[in-house]
Design a protein around this motif. Structure first.
Motif, PDB file in Angstrom:
ATOM      1  N   THR A 100       0.311  -1.587   0.254  1.00 18.56           N
ATOM      2  CA  THR A 100       0.086   0.158  -0.142  1.00 18.56           C
ATOM      3  C   THR A 100       0.769   1.516   0.323  1.00 18.56           C
ATOM      4  OG1 THR A 100      -0.231  -0.166   2.542  1.00 18.56           O
ATOM      5  CG2 THR A 100      -1.502  -0.957   1.363  1.00 18.56           C
ATOM      6  N   ARG A 101       2.077   1.550   0.335  1.00 17.76           N
ATOM      7  CA  ARG A 101       3.052   2.176  -0.071  1.00 17.76           C
ATOM      8  C   ARG A 101       4.411   1.726  -0.737  1.00 17.76           C
ATOM      9  NH1 ARG A 101       4.194   7.346   2.934  1.00 17.76           N
ATOM     10  NH2 ARG A 101       6.392   7.141   2.895  1.00 17.76           N
ATOM     11  N   GLN A 102       4.305   2.656  -2.269  1.00 13.58           N
ATOM     12  CA  GLN A 102       5.218   2.123  -3.024  1.00 13.58           C
ATOM     13  C   GLN A 102       5.991   3.095  -3.359  1.00 13.58           C
ATOM     14  OE1 GLN A 102       6.324  -1.223  -3.294  1.00 13.58           O
ATOM     15  NE2 GLN A 102       4.706  -1.642  -2.427  1.00 13.58           N
ATOM     16  N   VAL A 103       7.872   3.495  -3.829  1.00 14.60           N
ATOM     17  CA  VAL A 103       7.553   4.375  -4.126  1.00 14.60           C
ATOM     18  C   VAL A 103       8.042   4.170  -5.558  1.00 14.60           C
ATOM     19  CG1 VAL A 103      10.303   6.252  -4.735  1.00 14.60           C
ATOM     20  CG2 VAL A 103       8.589   5.296  -2.472  1.00 14.60           C
ATOM     21  N   VAL A 104       8.213   4.667  -6.958  1.00 16.55           N
ATOM     22  CA  VAL A 104       7.678   4.251  -8.216  1.00 16.55           C
ATOM     23  C   VAL A 104       9.251   5.618  -9.042  1.00 16.55           C
ATOM     24  CG1 VAL A 104       6.052   3.125  -8.584  1.00 16.55           C
ATOM     25  CG2 VAL A 104       5.985   4.844  -9.353  1.00 16.55           C
ATOM     26  N   GLU A 105       9.573   5.159 -10.112  1.00 17.28           N
ATOM     27  CA  GLU A 105      10.210   6.287 -10.561  1.00 17.28           C
ATOM     28  C   GLU A 105       9.572   6.013 -12.277  1.00 17.28           C
ATOM     29  OE1 GLU A 105      14.778   7.442 -10.639  1.00 17.28           O
ATOM     30  OE2 GLU A 105      14.697   6.516 -12.024  1.00 17.28           O
ATOM     31  N   VAL A 106       9.187   7.112 -13.102  1.00 13.95           N
ATOM     32  CA  VAL A 106       7.730   7.545 -13.749  1.00 13.95           C
ATOM     33  C   VAL A 106       8.501   7.716 -15.056  1.00 13.95           C
ATOM     34  CG1 VAL A 106       6.165   7.783 -14.812  1.00 13.95           C
ATOM     35  CG2 VAL A 106       6.129   7.848 -11.971  1.00 13.95           C
ATOM     36  N   PRO A 107       9.279   7.632 -16.222  1.00 12.34           N
ATOM     37  CA  PRO A 107       9.792   7.778 -17.128  1.00 12.34           C
ATOM     38  C   PRO A 107       9.014   9.010 -17.873  1.00 12.34           C
ATOM     39  CG  PRO A 107      10.072   5.343 -17.340  1.00 12.34           C
ATOM     40  CD  PRO A 107       9.012   5.864 -15.543  1.00 12.34           C
ATOM     41  N   LEU A 108       9.684  10.098 -17.775  1.00 12.93           N
ATOM     42  CA  LEU A 108       9.575  11.044 -18.663  1.00 12.93           C
ATOM     43  C   LEU A 108       9.298  10.806 -20.351  1.00 12.93           C
ATOM     44  CD1 LEU A 108       9.845  14.172 -16.597  1.00 12.93           C
ATOM     45  CD2 LEU A 108       7.856  13.636 -16.820  1.00 12.93           C
ATOM     46  N   THR A 109       8.402  10.846 -21.319  1.00  8.72           N
ATOM     47  CA  THR A 109       8.572  10.954 -22.656  1.00  8.72           C
ATOM     48  C   THR A 109       8.007  12.126 -23.075  1.00  8.72           C
ATOM     49  OG1 THR A 109       6.758   9.769 -22.735  1.00  8.72           O
ATOM     50  CG2 THR A 109       8.637   8.349 -22.476  1.00  8.72           C
ATOM     51  N   GLY A 111       7.137  13.070 -27.634  1.00  4.07           N
ATOM     52  CA  GLY A 111       7.552  13.204 -28.899  1.00  4.07           C
ATOM     53  C   GLY A 111       8.366  11.889 -28.967  1.00  4.07           C
ATOM     54  N   GLY A 112       8.148  10.398 -28.505  1.00  4.46           N
ATOM     55  CA  GLY A 112       8.111   9.540 -28.231  1.00  4.46           C
ATOM     56  C   GLY A 112      10.089   8.958 -27.936  1.00  4.46           C
ATOM     57  N   ARG A 113      10.299  10.376 -26.967  1.00  2.00           N
ATOM     58  CA  ARG A 113      12.015  10.137 -26.693  1.00  2.00           C
ATOM     59  C   ARG A 113      11.863  10.091 -24.412  1.00  2.00           C
ATOM     60  NH1 ARG A 113      13.940  15.642 -28.899  1.00  2.00           N
ATOM     61  NH2 ARG A 113      15.917  14.898 -27.042  1.00  2.00           N
ATOM     62  N   GLU A 114      12.781   9.204 -24.109  1.00  2.00           N
ATOM     63  CA  GLU A 114      12.561   9.713 -22.510  1.00  2.00           C
ATOM     64  C   GLU A 114      13.204  11.156 -22.560  1.00  2.00           C
ATOM     65  OE1 GLU A 114      13.623   6.422 -18.972  1.00  2.00           O
ATOM     66  OE2 GLU A 114      12.383   5.958 -21.220  1.00  2.00           O
ATOM     67  N   LEU A 115      13.144  11.769 -21.635  1.00  2.00           N
ATOM     68  CA  LEU A 115      13.636  12.738 -21.057  1.00  2.00           C
ATOM     69  C   LEU A 115      14.134  13.078 -19.650  1.00  2.00           C
ATOM     70  CD1 LEU A 115      12.121  15.323 -23.644  1.00  2.00           C
ATOM     71  CD2 LEU A 115      13.764  14.136 -23.955  1.00  2.00           C
ATOM     72  N   GLY A 116      13.873  12.229 -18.762  1.00  2.00           N
ATOM     73  CA  GLY A 116      13.835  12.054 -17.546  1.00  2.00           C
ATOM     74  C   GLY A 116      13.135  11.432 -16.677  1.00  2.00           C
ATOM     75  N   ALA A 117      12.747  11.421 -15.376  1.00  2.00           N
ATOM     76  CA  ALA A 117      11.748  10.740 -14.829  1.00  2.00           C
ATOM     77  C   ALA A 117      11.660  11.513 -13.776  1.00  2.00           C
ATOM     78  CB  ALA A 117      12.424   9.324 -14.090  1.00  2.00           C
ATOM     79  N   VAL A 118      10.370  11.110 -13.098  1.00  2.00           N
ATOM     80  CA  VAL A 118       9.729  11.566 -11.693  1.00  2.00           C
ATOM     81  C   VAL A 118       9.337  10.731 -10.872  1.00  2.00           C
ATOM     82  CG1 VAL A 118       7.356  12.873 -10.541  1.00  2.00           C
ATOM     83  CG2 VAL A 118       8.511  13.358 -13.625  1.00  2.00           C
ATOM     84  N   GLU A 119       9.874  11.464  -9.638  1.00  2.00           N
ATOM     85  CA  GLU A 119      10.443  10.197  -8.130  1.00  2.00           C
ATOM     86  C   GLU A 119       8.588  10.449  -7.750  1.00  2.00           C
ATOM     87  OE1 GLU A 119      12.296   8.937  -4.555  1.00  2.00           O
ATOM     88  OE2 GLU A 119      13.454   8.558  -6.265  1.00  2.00           O
ATOM     89  N   LEU A 120       8.183   9.984  -8.062  1.00  2.71           N
ATOM     90  CA  LEU A 120       6.411   9.153  -6.638  1.00  2.71           C
ATOM     91  C   LEU A 120       6.798   8.666  -5.653  1.00  2.71           C
ATOM     92  CD1 LEU A 120       4.026   9.335  -9.678  1.00  2.71           C
ATOM     93  CD2 LEU A 120       5.316  11.310  -8.394  1.00  2.71           C
ATOM     94  N   CYS A 121       5.880   8.845  -4.545  1.00  6.92           N
ATOM     95  CA  CYS A 121       6.117   8.028  -2.951  1.00  6.92           C
ATOM     96  C   CYS A 121       4.062   7.935  -3.650  1.00  6.92           C
ATOM     97  CB  CYS A 121       6.272   8.100  -1.954  1.00  6.92           C
ATOM     98  SG  CYS A 121       5.606   7.774  -0.669  1.00  6.92           S
ATOM     99  N   ILE A 122       3.309   6.779  -3.816  1.00 10.88           N
ATOM    100  CA  ILE A 122       1.983   6.622  -3.614  1.00 10.88           C
ATOM    101  C   ILE A 122       1.785   6.059  -2.533  1.00 10.88           C
ATOM    102  CG2 ILE A 122       0.710   5.400  -5.209  1.00 10.88           C
ATOM    103  CD1 ILE A 122       2.402   6.224  -7.731  1.00 10.88           C
ATOM    104  N   THR A 123       1.189   6.282  -1.797  1.00 13.00           N
ATOM    105  CA  THR A 123       0.447   5.036  -0.725  1.00 13.00           C
ATOM    106  C   THR A 123      -1.408   5.162  -0.629  1.00 13.00           C
ATOM    107  OG1 THR A 123       1.712   6.174   1.076  1.00 13.00           O
ATOM    108  CG2 THR A 123      -0.003   5.463   1.286  1.00 13.00           C
ATOM    109  N   HIS A 124      -1.783   4.075  -0.420  1.00 19.20           N
ATOM    110  CA  HIS A 124      -3.091   4.135  -0.663  1.00 19.20           C
ATOM    111  C   HIS A 124      -3.781   3.429   0.030  1.00 19.20           C
ATOM    112  CE1 HIS A 124      -6.656   0.681  -1.706  1.00 19.20           C
ATOM    113  NE2 HIS A 124      -6.612   2.099  -1.768  1.00 19.20           N
TER     114      HIS A 124
END
Length: 131
Positions: A100-109, A111-124
């Motif tokens: 119920t509590r996860q840290v994830v790194e979400v790729p930022l894209t 135009g089809g190119r990966e340009l970085g990532a955002v780190e989130l902590c998601i709690t449910h």
């Protein structure tokens, strides 16, 4: 009824490096199916090539856990009028299977190119029904 809390920690990568340090950057998070489907962080701080937020966004919903989370990072870029740095998706059901509590790194894209990532902590958490 349930509640998702999404803490937007930081963003990094090529797209984030292209942000003008003097201009604010924000992260927009959307959770389709929640009562408030869209929420935005406050302006982030630029620090050593990354953008830091630490903002906590809450999404309440009824019924089953929302399937997806969509995010976008917006800010003034050096060479473009477009303020979209990049966007990403999270399969919430897959992420929350692990707990119920996860840290994830979400790729930022963009135009089809990966340009970085955002780190989130998601709690449910499930909330008791009000009688």
């Amino acid at each position: 009824m349930g509640k998702l809390t999404v803490v937007v920690d930081s963003a990094h990568g090529h797209g984030v490096h292209a942000l003008l340090p003097s201009e604010p950057a924000v992260c927009v998070v959307e959770v389709p199916g929640s009562r408030q489907a869209r929420s935005t962080t406050g302006p982030g701080r630029h620090d050593k090539g990354a953008t830091q937020w630490g903002d906590s966004l809450e999404f309440e919903y009824e019924g089953g856990t929302p399937r997806a989370l969509h995010l976008e990072v917006h800010g003034r870029l050096r060479d473009e009028a477009d303020d979209l740095v990049g966007a990403g998706e999270v399969n919430l059901r897959q992420v929350l299977e692990s707990g119920t509590r996860q840290v994830v790194e979400v790729p930022l894209t963009k135009g089809g190119r990966e340009l970085g990532a955002v780190e989130l902590c998601i709690t449910h958490r499930a909330m008791p029904d009000k009688a």
